[in-house]
Write an enzyme that holds these catalytic residues in place. Structure first.
Site, PDB file in Angstrom:
ATOM      1  N   TYR A 193      -6.249  17.053  -7.283  1.00  0.00           N
ATOM      2  CA  TYR A 193      -5.523  16.088  -8.119  1.00  0.00           C
ATOM      3  C   TYR A 193      -4.464  16.816  -8.963  1.00  0.00           C
ATOM      4  O   TYR A 193      -3.290  16.460  -8.956  1.00  0.00           O
ATOM      5  CB  TYR A 193      -6.533  15.358  -9.013  1.00  0.00           C
ATOM      6  CG  TYR A 193      -5.932  14.424 -10.035  1.00  0.00           C
ATOM      7  CD1 TYR A 193      -5.722  13.082  -9.736  1.00  0.00           C
ATOM      8  CD2 TYR A 193      -5.591  14.872 -11.317  1.00  0.00           C
ATOM      9  CE1 TYR A 193      -5.192  12.212 -10.686  1.00  0.00           C
ATOM     10  CE2 TYR A 193      -5.055  14.014 -12.262  1.00  0.00           C
ATOM     11  CZ  TYR A 193      -4.859  12.683 -11.944  1.00  0.00           C
ATOM     12  OH  TYR A 193      -4.324  11.824 -12.887  1.00  0.00           O
ATOM     13  N   SER A 248       0.720  13.725 -15.286  1.00  0.00           N
ATOM     14  CA  SER A 248      -0.597  13.850 -15.952  1.00  0.00           C
ATOM     15  C   SER A 248      -0.581  15.015 -16.926  1.00  0.00           C
ATOM     16  O   SER A 248       0.034  16.064 -16.644  1.00  0.00           O
ATOM     17  CB  SER A 248      -1.683  14.098 -14.899  1.00  0.00           C
ATOM     18  OG  SER A 248      -2.889  14.439 -15.540  1.00  0.00           O
ATOM     19  N   ASP A 289       0.881  -1.174   0.000  1.00  0.00           N
ATOM     20  CA  ASP A 289       0.000   0.000   0.000  1.00  0.00           C
ATOM     21  C   ASP A 289       0.918   1.224   0.000  1.00  0.00           C
ATOM     22  O   ASP A 289       1.611   1.477   0.993  1.00  0.00           O
ATOM     23  CB  ASP A 289      -0.894  -0.035   1.254  1.00  0.00           C
ATOM     24  CG  ASP A 289      -1.852   1.151   1.302  1.00  0.00           C
ATOM     25  OD1 ASP A 289      -1.595   2.172   0.627  1.00  0.00           O
ATOM     26  OD2 ASP A 289      -2.852   1.061   2.022  1.00  0.00           O
TER      27      ASP A 289
HETATM   28  N1  NAP Z   1      -5.856   7.022 -17.020  1.00  0.00           N
HETATM   29  C1  NAP Z   1      -5.627   8.285 -17.336  1.00  0.00           C
HETATM   30  O1  NAP Z   1      -6.352   8.879 -18.158  1.00  0.00           O
HETATM   31  C2  NAP Z   1      -4.467   9.018 -16.731  1.00  0.00           C
HETATM   32  C3  NAP Z   1      -4.126  10.264 -17.300  1.00  0.00           C
HETATM   33  C4  NAP Z   1      -3.081  10.981 -16.740  1.00  0.00           C
HETATM   34  C5  NAP Z   1      -2.380  10.459 -15.676  1.00  0.00           C
HETATM   35  N2  NAP Z   1      -2.725   9.247 -15.153  1.00  0.00           N
HETATM   36  C6  NAP Z   1      -1.954   8.760 -14.019  1.00  0.00           C
HETATM   37  O2  NAP Z   1      -1.424   7.486 -14.303  1.00  0.00           O
HETATM   38  C7  NAP Z   1      -1.267   6.741 -13.097  1.00  0.00           C
HETATM   39  C8  NAP Z   1      -1.921   5.381 -13.280  1.00  0.00           C
HETATM   40  O3  NAP Z   1      -3.285   5.548 -13.595  1.00  0.00           O
HETATM   41  P1  NAP Z   1      -4.189   4.402 -14.277  1.00  0.00           P
HETATM   42  O4  NAP Z   1      -5.079   5.094 -15.213  1.00  0.00           O
HETATM   43  O5  NAP Z   1      -3.328   3.290 -14.725  1.00  0.00           O
HETATM   44  O6  NAP Z   1      -5.060   3.971 -13.004  1.00  0.00           O
HETATM   45  P2  NAP Z   1      -5.723   2.549 -12.625  1.00  0.00           P
HETATM   46  O7  NAP Z   1      -5.932   1.718 -13.828  1.00  0.00           O
HETATM   47  O8  NAP Z   1      -6.863   2.853 -11.729  1.00  0.00           O
HETATM   48  O9  NAP Z   1      -4.557   1.870 -11.763  1.00  0.00           O
HETATM   49  C9  NAP Z   1      -4.143   2.430 -10.551  1.00  0.00           C
HETATM   50  C10 NAP Z   1      -2.993   1.621 -10.006  1.00  0.00           C
HETATM   51  O10 NAP Z   1      -2.554   2.238  -8.795  1.00  0.00           O
HETATM   52  C11 NAP Z   1      -2.537   1.253  -7.760  1.00  0.00           C
HETATM   53  N3  NAP Z   1      -2.862   1.877  -6.492  1.00  0.00           N
HETATM   54  C12 NAP Z   1      -3.865   2.748  -6.203  1.00  0.00           C
HETATM   55  N4  NAP Z   1      -3.853   3.048  -4.887  1.00  0.00           N
HETATM   56  C13 NAP Z   1      -2.828   2.343  -4.338  1.00  0.00           C
HETATM   57  C14 NAP Z   1      -2.319   2.208  -3.011  1.00  0.00           C
HETATM   58  N5  NAP Z   1      -2.829   2.875  -1.961  1.00  0.00           N
HETATM   59  N6  NAP Z   1      -1.256   1.394  -2.827  1.00  0.00           N
HETATM   60  C15 NAP Z   1      -0.716   0.716  -3.858  1.00  0.00           C
HETATM   61  N7  NAP Z   1      -1.143   0.795  -5.112  1.00  0.00           N
HETATM   62  C16 NAP Z   1      -2.202   1.590  -5.354  1.00  0.00           C
HETATM   63  C17 NAP Z   1      -3.587   0.202  -8.176  1.00  0.00           C
HETATM   64  O11 NAP Z   1      -3.252  -1.050  -7.639  1.00  0.00           O
HETATM   65  P3  NAP Z   1      -4.096  -1.857  -6.538  1.00  0.00           P
HETATM   66  O12 NAP Z   1      -5.520  -1.422  -6.666  1.00  0.00           O
HETATM   67  O13 NAP Z   1      -3.861  -3.303  -6.873  1.00  0.00           O
HETATM   68  O14 NAP Z   1      -3.453  -1.468  -5.253  1.00  0.00           O
HETATM   69  C18 NAP Z   1      -3.369   0.183  -9.685  1.00  0.00           C
HETATM   70  O15 NAP Z   1      -2.296  -0.656  -9.996  1.00  0.00           O
HETATM   71  C19 NAP Z   1      -1.872   7.610 -11.978  1.00  0.00           C
HETATM   72  O16 NAP Z   1      -0.861   8.323 -11.340  1.00  0.00           O
HETATM   73  C20 NAP Z   1      -2.768   8.570 -12.746  1.00  0.00           C
HETATM   74  O17 NAP Z   1      -2.939   9.782 -12.058  1.00  0.00           O
HETATM   75  C21 NAP Z   1      -3.756   8.514 -15.668  1.00  0.00           C
END
Ligand code: NAP
Length: 253
Positions: free
Chosen positions: A154, A139, A60
């Protein structure tokens, strides 16, 4: 440039973006320590990538002890850390006055503190090695000014992360440590599924592959080249409403 045999720590490995990064790193022969809370999902990912050595760690990232454990395991199992990819994250979309205090805390610890703390822990190892690369999934919202409505906590934390990474680069470059901030546009992941006002037209969202490719691009540069910031933004806006409304009703109206 060959990355074969290098060792990477990847957080958010079970997520949309992190999972794709893990696959791309594996295709280059990079061994990995993967962190996330869902242990069974981590095992599944490990088993699907038998060509490289993978250690999975239930972690975590909001907990200091778990972050320290993640880095300790990398040191114990592989004896080095060449790459840190910070890709753990949560979304947060609220009018500020309705945002729960717990949500503010969660975003701070997940999206900002864990990135900074993991960097703090690995730079000690990378400094000894005189090499290393830290990649933060930041982001595309950092490029929107003022921060988009309903995303101000955020986005402002992502802006802080961007500033941190730039400073870190200047402070660490004489030790051979590179730092890259990646700014993805709206990407098709479970995180995006939870957002409001995203276009139903799925082709407007980017695939995680575009982000993972950019990570490899950063890692493959010659020794004296550091892509400090890479923005991979949607060519077609994915939002149904403008992220900064240009017209607003007066509160007295
Ligand atoms: N998707 C977009 O459009 C987008 C755009 C810009 C930036 N981002 C950034 O990219 C990154 C990844 O986003 P994503 O879209 O891939 O999100 P996602 O599919 O929801 O995945 C989030 C990941 O973070 C992990 N996580 C969340 N809380 C956690 C905690 N307390 N401890 C450990 N692991 C944790 C989750 O793993 P578990 O649930 O297994 O712990 C999962 O592996 C983030 O920083 C997000 O802000 C995303």
């Amino acid at each position: 440039m060959s990355l074969k045999g290098k060792v990477a720590i990847v957080t958010g490995a079970t997520g949309g973006i992190g999972r794709q990064i893990v696959e791309n790193l594996a295709s280059e022969g990079i061994n990995m320590v993967l962190g996330a809370r869902r242990a069974e999902k981590l095992e599944e990912i490990k088993n699907s990538l038998p060509s490289v050595k993978i250690e999975v760690v239930k972690c975590d990232v909001t907990k200091q002890g778990d972050l320290e454990n993640l880095v300790e395991i990398a040191k114990d199992k592989f004896g080095r850390v060449d790459i840190l990819v910070n890709a753990a994250g949560v979304s947060s979309q609220y009018p500020f006055w309705q945002q729960p205090k717990e949500d503010i805390e969660k975003v701070m610890y997940t999206n900002y503190y864990s990135y900074v703390m993991l960097a703090r822990l690995v730079v000690e190892i990378m400094k000894e090695q005189k090499s290393g690369h830290i990649v933060n999934i930041t982001s595309g919202s950092v490029m929107v000014d003022p921060p988009p409505r309903n995303f101000i906590v955020y986005t402002s934390l992502k802006v802080a992360l961007r500033a941190f990474a730039k400073g870190l680069f200047w402070e660490m470059r004489d030790f051979g440590i590179k730092v890259t901030s990646l700014f993805p546009g709206v990407t098709r992941t479970p995180l995006t599924n939870r957002l409001k006002d995203i276009s139903e037209e799925q082709s407007r969202l980017m695939e995680p592959e575009a982000v993972a490719e950019a990570v490899l691009f950063a890692l493959k540069q010659p020794e004296n080249v550091c892509p400090l910031e890479l923005a991979v933004i949607n060519q077609r806006t994915p939002w149904k409403k403008p992220v900064i409304p240009f017209k607003q009703d007066h509160p007295d109206k």
